[in-house]
Design a protein around this motif. Structure first.
Motif, PDB file in Angstrom:
ATOM      1  N   GLN A 163      71.334 -77.367  40.576  1.00 44.55           N
ATOM      2  CA  GLN A 163      70.394 -76.502  41.306  1.00 44.55           C
ATOM      3  C   GLN A 163      70.388 -75.682  42.732  1.00 44.55           C
ATOM      4  N   ALA A 184      63.776 -79.023  36.923  1.00 42.35           N
ATOM      5  CA  ALA A 184      64.728 -80.205  36.567  1.00 42.35           C
ATOM      6  C   ALA A 184      64.263 -81.345  36.202  1.00 42.35           C
ATOM      7  N   GLN A 213      60.453 -81.726  33.818  1.00 40.75           N
ATOM      8  CA  GLN A 213      61.220 -81.851  32.456  1.00 40.75           C
ATOM      9  C   GLN A 213      62.063 -83.468  32.304  1.00 40.75           C
ATOM     10  N   GLY A 214      63.323 -83.853  33.203  1.00 46.84           N
ATOM     11  CA  GLY A 214      63.923 -84.497  33.111  1.00 46.84           C
ATOM     12  C   GLY A 214      63.152 -86.071  33.380  1.00 46.84           C
ATOM     13  N   LEU A 248      69.297 -84.214  33.511  1.00 47.75           N
ATOM     14  CA  LEU A 248      68.228 -83.759  34.250  1.00 47.75           C
ATOM     15  C   LEU A 248      68.847 -83.898  35.831  1.00 47.75           C
ATOM     16  N   SER A 293      72.026 -83.484  37.145  1.00 45.43           N
ATOM     17  CA  SER A 293      71.874 -81.733  38.555  1.00 45.43           C
ATOM     18  C   SER A 293      71.333 -81.254  39.095  1.00 45.43           C
TER      19      SER A 293
END
Length: 462
Positions: free
Chosen positions: A302, A311, A314-315, A293, A296
């Motif tokens: 993204q 992201a 959430q990471g 994540l 990314s």
């Protein structure tokens, strides 16, 4: 994979065991590692005209490189012409330059060499010594190849930092040129599949992305096998096999970084490099989702700032899940509470309630973030600033996830959203430093001396 020089070569191609049925074609490899083979006609005939049978591997002989093996191939277009000239296009997953393997023959290697962007600057070791005598209008250039650095990895491989070089060609009365190039070499006593090497190389490349503070790409990949030997002057040498494939991470723009603009360079970890490398590689066993994540958001996956924010949020949540088993209450106590609640629930609603209670013992995002920043709170502003930042992250995550109108006014917008992303990136950076073995004092030194990290921390507090 970065392709620094255009690769577009003509040659003849055939299926393993069918050398008598050669087809002319052009092999092209784009910057990034996307490989395409354009051929006149196609490899199948007779009853199998419309099938892809037997196309998984193709052998070829191309200009300058000689023999090549193209692996994991399939048709992109397959044109059939009745009486005229037709062209077909084949997608190729991997190119091995320098040898031909049979249809069912396994491709294995003992060494895997590669470089990444900015590696020379990150390592910062040179064997070139220049001394100048301005009064005498003279200069002396000496070159002594640096000693290779060897590290034992927990996965059974060895990683070496190596130095390739070229010396002046004689006779030459107008120019004397010495070049040096730094590269990594993974080696194994046992023969390994290519995937074993590329998986480790991917993780090391990501470590370089983190340390350098920029997306860097794999390049100049080659491998050797003790099964592929060539005799020269009564001595046996391993045949170098050049390898091309579409590796990640990749950025079309070639990064330019000096050592002062990196998060940290090799000199910072010289005495602990082996432990740092193993800590990073081993972290993938339990932190892969969080690492994925984070990266990314660095590779351009993204496209929008909102996606990058989600992201990162959430990471960080995933990172805490993977490194902490904290719950609201003791598991046995929670099970007892759930049992009492379910006993009091009407039978027709038990299934629904079980689903609602399934994750009821988990702590929320706000608490997870508070635990995450605790070791580094001195770098993240005052208590009031930290609490404000945490609330803003939680409200913004909830709004962008559910688009609840009640949270619209409290969610971060535009510049504030960029600042929160910088903040979360810096939190990731601090934790990654801890993961690879940096002490608190060493992390303090990085915060003080790394301009990019300092900028993220300052920008996030604006």
């Amino acid at each position: 994979m970065r392709i620094e020089e255009e690769y577009k070569k003509s040659g003849y191609f055939w299926l393993p065991g069918k050398e008598e049925s050669k087809i002319p074609g052009i092999l092209s490899i784009d910057n990034g590692g996307k490989i395409k083979l354009e051929i006149i006609g196609h490899f199948n005939d007779g009853p199998s005209l419309l099938s892809n049978d037997g196309l998984s591997r193709i052998i070829g002989h191309v200009e300058k490189d000689g023999l090549v093996t193209l692996d994991n191939c399939f048709y992109i277009t397959k044109n059939i012409s009745l009486g005229g000239i037709s062209k077909s296009t084949v997608h190729v997953n991997t190119v091995f330059g320098g040898a031909a393997w049979g249809k069912e023959e396994t491709v294995t290697f003992n060494t895997f060499s590669f470089s990444v962007d900015c590696l020379d600057e990150w390592v910062g070791i040179s064997g070139i010594d220049v001394s100048t005598d301005w009064d005498a209008r003279a200069a002396t250039i000496n070159y002594y190849p640096p000693e290779e650095k060897v590290f034992s990895l927990d996965n059974g491989m060895k990683l070496e930092i190596c130095f390739a070089y070229t010396l002046p060609v004689f006779p030459n009365i107008t120019e004397a040129k010495i070049t040096q190039r730094t590269y990594f070499r993974l080696s194994s006593e046992e023969l390994l599949n290519l995937d074993d090497f590329t998986t480790t190389a991917f993780k090391i490349t990501n470590l370089m992305c983190f340390a350098i503070g920029e997306i860097v790409s794999l390049k100049n990949v080659s491998a050797t096998s003790r099964e592929l030997q060539r005799g020269v002057d009564n001595k046996q040498y391993s045949v170098p096999i050049s390898i091309y494939y579409q590796s990640i991470p990749f950025s079309e723009k070639m990064p330019k970084k000096d050592r002062r603009s990196m998060l940290f360079n090799f000199a910072v970890i010289t005495t602990s490099a082996q432990q740092v490398l193993n800590n990073w590689l081993n972290a993938y066993e339990y932190l892969y989702p969080a690492l994925n994540l984070y990266f990314s958001t660095k590779t351009g996956a993204q496209k929008y700032l909102e996606g990058k924010f989600l992201a990162l949020a959430q990471g960080l949540e995933t990172y805490h899940r993977r490194t902490s088993s904290e719950t609201l209450m003791e598991p046995k106590s929670f099970e007892a509470v759930v049992e009492k609640i379910l006993c009091a629930c009407p039978e027709e609603h038990v299934g629904w309630l079980q689903g609602r209670l399934m994750h009821g013992n988990e702590i929320n995002l706000g608490k997870r973030l508070k635990r995450i920043i605790e070791p580094f709170k001195k770098h993240l502003g005052t208590s009031a600033e930290r609490n404000k930042m945490l609330k803003k992250i939680v409200d913004t995550r909830n709004y962008l996830t559910h688009y609840n109108e009640d949270l619209k006014d409290t969610a971060a917008k535009e510049g504030d959203l960029w600042g929160l992303c910088a903040k979360m990136e810096s939190i990731f950076n601090l934790h990654f430093l801890k993961v690879i073995g940096f002490t608190e004092e060493e992390i303090d030194w990085v915060v003080k001396n790394s301009f990019p990290l300092k900028q993220k921390l300052q920008g996030a507090n604006m």
